[in-house]
Design a protein around this motif. Structure first.
Motif, PDB file in Angstrom:
ATOM      1  N   ALA A 161       0.836  -1.205   0.000  1.00  0.00           N
ATOM      2  CA  ALA A 161       0.000   0.000   0.000  1.00  0.00           C
ATOM      3  C   ALA A 161       0.870   1.254   0.000  1.00  0.00           C
ATOM      4  N   GLN A 162       1.964   1.216   0.742  1.00  0.00           N
ATOM      5  CA  GLN A 162       2.885   2.353   0.760  1.00  0.00           C
ATOM      6  C   GLN A 162       3.504   2.566  -0.618  1.00  0.00           C
ATOM      7  N   ILE A 163       3.835   1.483  -1.297  1.00  0.00           N
ATOM      8  CA  ILE A 163       4.419   1.585  -2.639  1.00  0.00           C
ATOM      9  C   ILE A 163       3.418   2.204  -3.610  1.00  0.00           C
ATOM     10  N   GLU A 164       2.152   1.832  -3.485  1.00  0.00           N
ATOM     11  CA  GLU A 164       1.135   2.417  -4.362  1.00  0.00           C
ATOM     12  C   GLU A 164       1.051   3.928  -4.157  1.00  0.00           C
ATOM     13  N   GLY A 165       1.165   4.369  -2.895  1.00  0.00           N
ATOM     14  CA  GLY A 165       1.166   5.808  -2.636  1.00  0.00           C
ATOM     15  C   GLY A 165       2.372   6.493  -3.249  1.00  0.00           C
ATOM     16  N   VAL A 166       3.539   5.874  -3.112  1.00  0.00           N
ATOM     17  CA  VAL A 166       4.753   6.435  -3.709  1.00  0.00           C
ATOM     18  C   VAL A 166       4.631   6.470  -5.227  1.00  0.00           C
ATOM     19  N   GLU A 167       4.018   5.435  -5.785  1.00  0.00           N
ATOM     20  CA  GLU A 167       3.850   5.369  -7.241  1.00  0.00           C
ATOM     21  C   GLU A 167       2.941   6.489  -7.739  1.00  0.00           C
ATOM     22  N   ASP A 168       1.871   6.771  -6.997  1.00  0.00           N
ATOM     23  CA  ASP A 168       0.975   7.865  -7.386  1.00  0.00           C
ATOM     24  C   ASP A 168       1.717   9.200  -7.394  1.00  0.00           C
ATOM     25  N   VAL A 169       2.516   9.429  -6.351  1.00  0.00           N
ATOM     26  CA  VAL A 169       3.290  10.670  -6.282  1.00  0.00           C
ATOM     27  C   VAL A 169       4.336  10.708  -7.394  1.00  0.00           C
ATOM     28  N   PRO A 189      10.661  13.272  -8.978  1.00  0.00           N
ATOM     29  CA  PRO A 189      10.332  11.961  -8.396  1.00  0.00           C
ATOM     30  C   PRO A 189      10.760  11.877  -6.933  1.00  0.00           C
ATOM     31  N   PRO A 190       9.961  11.207  -6.095  1.00  0.00           N
ATOM     32  CA  PRO A 190      10.299  11.075  -4.662  1.00  0.00           C
ATOM     33  C   PRO A 190      11.371  10.009  -4.451  1.00  0.00           C
ATOM     34  N   THR A 191      12.586  10.313  -4.859  1.00  0.00           N
ATOM     35  CA  THR A 191      13.662   9.321  -4.814  1.00  0.00           C
ATOM     36  C   THR A 191      13.932   8.840  -3.398  1.00  0.00           C
ATOM     37  N   VAL A 192      13.903   9.753  -2.440  1.00  0.00           N
ATOM     38  CA  VAL A 192      14.185   9.378  -1.050  1.00  0.00           C
ATOM     39  C   VAL A 192      13.122   8.408  -0.537  1.00  0.00           C
ATOM     40  N   ASP A 214       7.335  -6.409  -5.469  1.00  0.00           N
ATOM     41  CA  ASP A 214       7.451  -5.029  -4.985  1.00  0.00           C
ATOM     42  C   ASP A 214       8.886  -4.527  -5.094  1.00  0.00           C
ATOM     43  N   ARG A 215       9.840  -5.400  -4.798  1.00  0.00           N
ATOM     44  CA  ARG A 215      11.245  -4.987  -4.904  1.00  0.00           C
ATOM     45  C   ARG A 215      11.601  -4.654  -6.353  1.00  0.00           C
ATOM     46  N   ASP A 216      11.143  -5.488  -7.289  1.00  0.00           N
ATOM     47  CA  ASP A 216      11.416  -5.216  -8.702  1.00  0.00           C
ATOM     48  C   ASP A 216      10.751  -3.912  -9.142  1.00  0.00           C
ATOM     49  N   LEU A 217       9.520  -3.685  -8.660  1.00  0.00           N
ATOM     50  CA  LEU A 217       8.822  -2.450  -9.014  1.00  0.00           C
ATOM     51  C   LEU A 217       9.577  -1.234  -8.489  1.00  0.00           C
ATOM     52  N   LEU A 218      10.029  -1.304  -7.247  1.00  0.00           N
ATOM     53  CA  LEU A 218      10.771  -0.181  -6.666  1.00  0.00           C
ATOM     54  C   LEU A 218      12.097   0.033  -7.392  1.00  0.00           C
ATOM     55  N   ALA A 219      12.752  -1.065  -7.765  1.00  0.00           N
ATOM     56  CA  ALA A 219      14.009  -0.933  -8.502  1.00  0.00           C
ATOM     57  C   ALA A 219      13.771  -0.246  -9.846  1.00  0.00           C
ATOM     58  N   SER A 220      12.670  -0.609 -10.519  1.00  0.00           N
ATOM     59  CA  SER A 220      12.342   0.032 -11.798  1.00  0.00           C
ATOM     60  C   SER A 220      12.024   1.510 -11.598  1.00  0.00           C
ATOM     61  N   MET A 221      11.275   1.814 -10.534  1.00  0.00           N
ATOM     62  CA  MET A 221      10.951   3.212 -10.248  1.00  0.00           C
ATOM     63  C   MET A 221      12.215   4.007  -9.937  1.00  0.00           C
ATOM     64  N   LEU A 222      13.140   3.391  -9.205  1.00  0.00           N
ATOM     65  CA  LEU A 222      14.381   4.086  -8.865  1.00  0.00           C
ATOM     66  C   LEU A 222      15.216   4.341 -10.114  1.00  0.00           C
ATOM     67  N   GLN A 223      15.254   3.359 -11.014  1.00  0.00           N
ATOM     68  CA  GLN A 223      15.981   3.553 -12.270  1.00  0.00           C
ATOM     69  C   GLN A 223      15.331   4.647 -13.110  1.00  0.00           C
ATOM     70  N   LEU A 224      13.996   4.618 -13.169  1.00  0.00           N
ATOM     71  CA  LEU A 224      13.290   5.634 -13.942  1.00  0.00           C
ATOM     72  C   LEU A 224      13.483   7.015 -13.322  1.00  0.00           C
ATOM     73  N   ALA A 225      13.471   7.073 -11.990  1.00  0.00           N
ATOM     74  CA  ALA A 225      13.696   8.355 -11.317  1.00  0.00           C
ATOM     75  C   ALA A 225      15.092   8.880 -11.626  1.00  0.00           C
ATOM     76  N   THR A 226      16.069   7.982 -11.607  1.00  0.00           N
ATOM     77  CA  THR A 226      17.439   8.385 -11.937  1.00  0.00           C
ATOM     78  C   THR A 226      17.522   8.885 -13.374  1.00  0.00           C
ATOM     79  N   ALA A 227      16.821   8.186 -14.274  1.00  0.00           N
ATOM     80  CA  ALA A 227      16.823   8.604 -15.677  1.00  0.00           C
ATOM     81  C   ALA A 227      16.159   9.971 -15.840  1.00  0.00           C
ATOM     82  N   ARG A 228      15.067  10.193 -15.088  1.00  0.00           N
ATOM     83  CA  ARG A 228      14.379  11.486 -15.182  1.00  0.00           C
ATOM     84  C   ARG A 228      15.258  12.612 -14.650  1.00  0.00           C
TER      85      ARG A 228
END
Length: 297
Positions: free
Chosen positions: A124-132, A139-142, A200-214
């Motif tokens: 549920a926390q990841i879904e909130g981070v994903e929305d933001v 991106p909310p990298t932290v 969830d770990r894979d999703l967060l890793a993808s989000m972190l990579q995308l955030a870094t790319a952005r």
């Protein structure tokens, strides 16, 4: 000694009255039951004292003293050493005979349920981070990093649970069918939690990579804008410098002849004025052509 509780269980119930620690094993043997010793934050010396009383293997004691062990089940002769994390006792042992292995099942079941609840909270926390993440420009990298650390910490506790349950099942007599069914249910929960956490770990890793790319893309855009601005400024500087040089030659000639010294032949020459004008235009034209060829103008 930080012993929170000592008890003897026999015939499906706890033996009434407090049983001193030094008599707990003897009483359990007399009642044909099993002993329960609950310790809270013991020191190494206190653990070794209990280990001596219970005749525990020294390697087992070293593991307990070291703490931070991964969930596991190991055998030391007649002793079985089991490690689980985040145990939150809530339920009981329903439909099972009250035996040490049934108690172990209850602990594993509570741990697996706790892991599953925590995994759902993290999801549920990841879904909130994903929305933001997709709603805001930055991106909310932290937050992503902190959530990933929480997932990894939970994975360290939850991932080995299936192996622990499998080892418990392998050491459980085949005749205890009901206990095997309960252990399979715990294994299902453990596997489901491990799968959820892995996703969830894979999703967060993808989000972190995308955030870094952005972030990198935004930095590149800023650098590109700065470079373009510098190019424009350089072009303007070249133009100003070129026109300053072009205008300098006529100014120099006019300044020289404007001094009006007595002995300046050109001042009394009939063609002196046209000569000065032509000289100014010639210098200006040559400089203009030079700067034009260098693309400064």
């Amino acid at each position: 000694m930080p012993i929170a509780d000592t008890a003897v269980w026999a015939a499906g119930a706890r033996v009434a009255g407090d049983v001193p620690f030094d008599l707990v094993l003897e009483t359990a043997a007399e009642r044909d039951g099993f002993a329960w010793v609950d310790m809270v934050d013991p020191t190494e010396a206190e653990l070794r004292q209990v280990a001596d009383e219970l005749d525990l293997h020294h390697l087992l004691v070293e593991d307990v003293v070291a703490r931070g062990q991964r969930p596991k089940l190991e055998g030391y002769g007649a002793t079985e050493y089991c490690v689980v994390h985040r145990v939150e006792p809530e339920g009981g042992i329903e439909g099972l005979a009250l035996t040490p292995r049934a108690v172990l099942y209850a602990l594993l079941d509570d741990a697996a349920d706790a892991h599953e609840r925590l995994a759902m909270d993290v999801h549920a926390q990841i879904e909130g981070v994903e929305d933001v993440f997709f709603a805001e420009e930055h991106p909310p990298t932290v937050d992503i990093y902190r959530t990933m650390r929480r997932v990894l910490a939970l994975q360290r506790a939850a991932d080995p649970m299936s192996d622990v349950v499998a080892r418990v099942a392998s050491r459980t007599p085949e005749g205890e069918l009901e206990l095997h069914r309960h252990l399979r249910d715990v294994d299902d929960h453990a596997r489901r939690t491990a799968t959820r956490l892995s996703g969830d770990r894979d999703l967060l890793a993808s989000m972190l990579q995308l955030a870094t790319a952005r972030v990198a893309e935004r930095q590149n855009d800023e650098m590109r804008a700065m470079t373009e601005q510098q190019i424009v400024q350089n072009d303007q500087t070249k133009k100003v410098t070129s026109w300053a040089a072009i205008l300098f030659a006529p100014t120099l000639i006019a300044g020289i002849y404007g001094m009006n010294f007595t002995h300046m032949p050109e001042l009394h020459w009939l063609l002196g004025y046209p000569f000065a004008v032509v000289l100014m235009l010639a210098f200006a034209g040559v400089l203009h052509r030079v700067f034009k060829r260098k693309h400064w103008l």
